[in-house]
Design a protein around this motif. Structure first.
Motif, PDB file in Angstrom:
ATOM      1  N   VAL A 230     -51.936  15.301 -19.525  1.00 18.05           N
ATOM      2  CA  VAL A 230     -52.708  16.223 -20.367  1.00 18.05           C
ATOM      3  C   VAL A 230     -52.136  17.636 -20.253  1.00 18.05           C
ATOM      4  CG1 VAL A 230     -54.969  17.289 -20.710  1.00 18.05           C
ATOM      5  CG2 VAL A 230     -54.804  14.838 -20.227  1.00 18.05           C
ATOM      6  N   PHE A 231     -51.811  18.043 -19.029  1.00 19.42           N
ATOM      7  CA  PHE A 231     -51.216  19.366 -18.816  1.00 19.42           C
ATOM      8  C   PHE A 231     -49.915  19.521 -19.604  1.00 19.42           C
ATOM      9  CE2 PHE A 231     -47.645  21.261 -16.454  1.00 19.42           C
ATOM     10  CZ  PHE A 231     -47.975  22.600 -16.570  1.00 19.42           C
ATOM     11  N   VAL A 232     -49.059  18.512 -19.552  1.00 23.94           N
ATOM     12  CA  VAL A 232     -47.772  18.569 -20.265  1.00 23.94           C
ATOM     13  C   VAL A 232     -47.998  18.716 -21.763  1.00 23.94           C
ATOM     14  CG1 VAL A 232     -45.684  17.275 -20.841  1.00 23.94           C
ATOM     15  CG2 VAL A 232     -46.510  17.304 -18.492  1.00 23.94           C
ATOM     16  N   ARG A 233     -48.988  17.979 -22.268  1.00 22.93           N
ATOM     17  CA  ARG A 233     -49.294  18.049 -23.701  1.00 22.93           C
ATOM     18  C   ARG A 233     -49.781  19.452 -24.094  1.00 22.93           C
ATOM     19  NH1 ARG A 233     -50.530  14.291 -27.746  1.00 22.93           N
ATOM     20  NH2 ARG A 233     -50.683  15.481 -29.695  1.00 22.93           N
ATOM     21  N   VAL A 234     -50.658  20.005 -23.296  1.00 24.49           N
ATOM     22  CA  VAL A 234     -51.217  21.328 -23.596  1.00 24.49           C
ATOM     23  C   VAL A 234     -50.170  22.424 -23.403  1.00 24.49           C
ATOM     24  CG1 VAL A 234     -52.921  23.048 -22.875  1.00 24.49           C
ATOM     25  CG2 VAL A 234     -53.574  20.636 -23.042  1.00 24.49           C
ATOM     26  N   ASN A 235     -49.346  22.290 -22.342  1.00 22.71           N
ATOM     27  CA  ASN A 235     -48.371  23.322 -21.994  1.00 22.71           C
ATOM     28  C   ASN A 235     -47.108  23.249 -22.847  1.00 22.71           C
ATOM     29  OD1 ASN A 235     -47.464  25.479 -20.107  1.00 22.71           O
ATOM     30  ND2 ASN A 235     -45.949  23.940 -19.488  1.00 22.71           N
ATOM     31  N   GLY A 236     -46.906  22.109 -23.488  1.00 20.42           N
ATOM     32  CA  GLY A 236     -45.690  21.941 -24.279  1.00 20.42           C
ATOM     33  C   GLY A 236     -44.479  21.612 -23.438  1.00 20.42           C
ATOM     34  N   GLY A 237     -44.676  21.075 -22.244  1.00 23.97           N
ATOM     35  CA  GLY A 237     -43.589  20.723 -21.324  1.00 23.97           C
ATOM     36  C   GLY A 237     -44.068  20.839 -19.896  1.00 23.97           C
ATOM     37  N   ILE A 238     -43.218  20.469 -18.938  1.00 27.08           N
ATOM     38  CA  ILE A 238     -43.657  20.488 -17.540  1.00 27.08           C
ATOM     39  C   ILE A 238     -43.430  21.840 -16.882  1.00 27.08           C
ATOM     40  CG2 ILE A 238     -43.137  18.025 -17.332  1.00 27.08           C
ATOM     41  CD1 ILE A 238     -40.772  18.793 -15.533  1.00 27.08           C
ATOM     42  N   VAL A 239     -42.607  22.699 -17.494  1.00 22.78           N
ATOM     43  CA  VAL A 239     -42.228  23.963 -16.871  1.00 22.78           C
ATOM     44  C   VAL A 239     -43.198  25.067 -17.251  1.00 22.78           C
ATOM     45  CG1 VAL A 239     -40.414  25.723 -16.694  1.00 22.78           C
ATOM     46  CG2 VAL A 239     -39.798  23.305 -16.828  1.00 22.78           C
ATOM     47  N   LEU A 240     -43.601  25.859 -16.271  1.00 16.32           N
ATOM     48  CA  LEU A 240     -44.353  27.076 -16.528  1.00 16.32           C
ATOM     49  C   LEU A 240     -43.369  28.242 -16.657  1.00 16.32           C
ATOM     50  CD1 LEU A 240     -47.206  26.639 -13.898  1.00 16.32           C
ATOM     51  CD2 LEU A 240     -47.461  26.478 -16.367  1.00 16.32           C
ATOM     52  N   GLY A 241     -43.769  29.287 -17.332  1.00 20.08           N
ATOM     53  CA  GLY A 241     -42.946  30.496 -17.366  1.00 20.08           C
ATOM     54  C   GLY A 241     -41.627  30.311 -18.088  1.00 20.08           C
ATOM     55  N   ASP A 242     -40.531  30.580 -17.374  1.00 19.37           N
ATOM     56  CA  ASP A 242     -39.183  30.629 -17.952  1.00 19.37           C
ATOM     57  C   ASP A 242     -38.675  29.233 -18.302  1.00 19.37           C
ATOM     58  OD1 ASP A 242     -36.684  31.358 -18.774  1.00 19.37           O
ATOM     59  OD2 ASP A 242     -35.922  31.809 -16.772  1.00 19.37           O
TER      60      ASP A 242
END
Length: 439
Positions: A230-242
């Motif tokens: 769910v986090f990956v879907r909402v964030n648009g990927g696994i990486v935060l920030g850069d």
């Protein structure tokens, strides 16, 4: 007597770690490299500014949340934040000891725990403010709880591991898979080697009513994996920030580098256990030659088509991987192919050293290691730490071999930490800033 033996060995580790921390804090008085981002973020959290986030950071805030404990002692200074990892390193010792102690004598278990905690790519980061130690500790603590059938708590700690580093979701899946595999062995669902186990598993899966208990074992781990999805879907990927400098790819040779790293770091055990396969090789020369040639061909294709040279690799001469790549892999176009026979030998040696591990676990570990390493375009030896720990825990424990490994680690740690502290250099572009060599 049992606790005194382990406590004495732990005392050696704790004293050595405290001394190294003191030296680092004395010689390196400002945040170094990625510490500047981690320290700044932790200090924002300590001030209660939870809505501020450094865009250079790519990992979740788990370590900064843990570091809030420092506020009880006053300001979140550089020295105190580094001490957080030193303390976590001490907890790591007891976690590793508890994992080993289940089927090993106390003194041998303590020495193996000491040896693993002295692994150079782990020990170094117990004295700077990076996420590596907290990440490793959470994964192994989840493994320990799982072994003791505390699956709900293992899932909770596994969730904390993901808050330390996103790729730990793969290791949570491995811990859950191993828990199901143990349940199957304990209940007679699987036994024997890989082929036999797969056949038994297929038969078991034909009776869905028998799945219920195994599914309940897997639920806490599956929940963590699904929540991460769910986090990956909402964030648009696994990486935060850069995100721009951390794009996933297909870097197949990472597995070859990892096998070489594992064979080198566990050389006494790998070399000894590999001798078990000598008879198989000599008794079936045609088959052995065919397997060797097939592996060589596959690796040659992997090196040729899927070698990735990340811009950071040759863009920063403070890391040892810069010199490894520049001098060993870039000396000429065919240099990278020279190491393929060595990769084959290392892969077979690591496989031989894991002969005591359950066959299904061995396969799951390989798949999870590939899932973590292959998408990573950047070669960093510290990325190998978690899969190495998990593999080494399943390798045989012999005091003579452990003694050699421990001596190797002590020498490497002494040299690399000495160079880090006392042999800085200066970039012409930053004449007022000392640069240091590190992993």
């Amino acid at each position: 007597m049992v606790e005194l033996t382990a406590a004495a060995v732990f005392g050696v580790y704790a004293i050595a770690s405290a001394l190294v921390l003191q030296l680092v804090n004395t010689e390196v008085r400002t945040p170094y490299m990625d510490e500047q981002f981690h320290i700044r973020q932790a200090q924002w959290y300590c001030m209660g500014a939870f809505n501020k986030w450094d865009p250079k950071l790519t990992t979740p805030p788990g370590l900064y949340i843990v570091s809030l404990a420092v506020r009880t002692m006053g300001a979140c200074t550089l020295d105190r934040l580094r001490a957080v990892n030193c303390v976590l390193g001490c907890i790591l010792f007891w976690t590793v000891y508890a994992l080993i102690r289940q089927n090993t004598r106390p003194f041998r278990a303590a020495i193996k725990a000491l040896t693993l905690c002295m692994l150079p790519t782990s020990f170094f980061f117990a004295h700077v403010y990076y996420t590596d130690i907290a990440s490793l500790l959470c994964v192994l603590l989840a493994q320990l709880l799982s072994v003791h059938k505390r699956h709900v708590w293992a899932g909770v700690v596994g969730g904390a591991a993901v808050w330390m580093r996103q790729t730990n979701v793969v290791w949570v899946a491995l811990v859950g898979g191993a828990a199901v595999e143990r349940w199957m062995r304990e209940n007679g669902v699987v036994s024997g080697g890989l082929v036999q186990s797969v056949g038994q598993l297929v038969q078991w899966m034909k009776s869905p009513r028998r799945w219920r208990e195994a599914v309940w074992v897997a639920v806490p781990y599956a929940f963590v994996v699904m929540a991460f999805g769910v986090f990956v879907r909402v964030n648009g990927g696994i990486v935060l920030g850069d995100k721009s400098n951390h794009q996933a790819g297909v870097h197949v040779p990472q597995m070859f580098y990892f096998c070489a790293f594992t064979a080198a770091m566990a050389a006494p055990t790998v070399l000894t256990e590999a001798q078990r396969y000598t008879h198989a090789v000599t008794s079936r020369p045609v088959l052995s030659t065919a397997v060797g040639l097939a592996l060589t061909l596959v690796m040659a294709v992997g090196v040729n088509r899927f070698t990735v040279e990340h811009p950071f690799l040759l863009g920063d001469n403070r890391h040892y991987t810069f010199y490894i790549w520049k001098n060993l892999f870039r000396s000429c176009w065919w240099a990278r192919y020279l190491y393929i026979p060595g990769y084959v030998s290392c892969m077979l040696g690591v496989h031989a050293a894991l002969w005591r591990a359950p066959a299904l676990w061995h396969i799951m570990w390989l798949v999870c290691t590939a899932a973590v390493l292959v998408p990573s375009p950047l070669l960093e030896l510290r990325y190998f730490t978690v899969p190495f720990f998990l593999a080494r825990l399943h390798m045989p424990t012999s005091l003579p071999r452990l003694s050699i490994e421990l001596a190797m680690y002590i020498v490497v740690n002494a040299v690399t930490i000495y160079v880090f502290l006392y042999h800085p250099f200066v970039w012409s572009s930053e004449p007022n800033q000392l640069q240091r060599f590190m992993w």
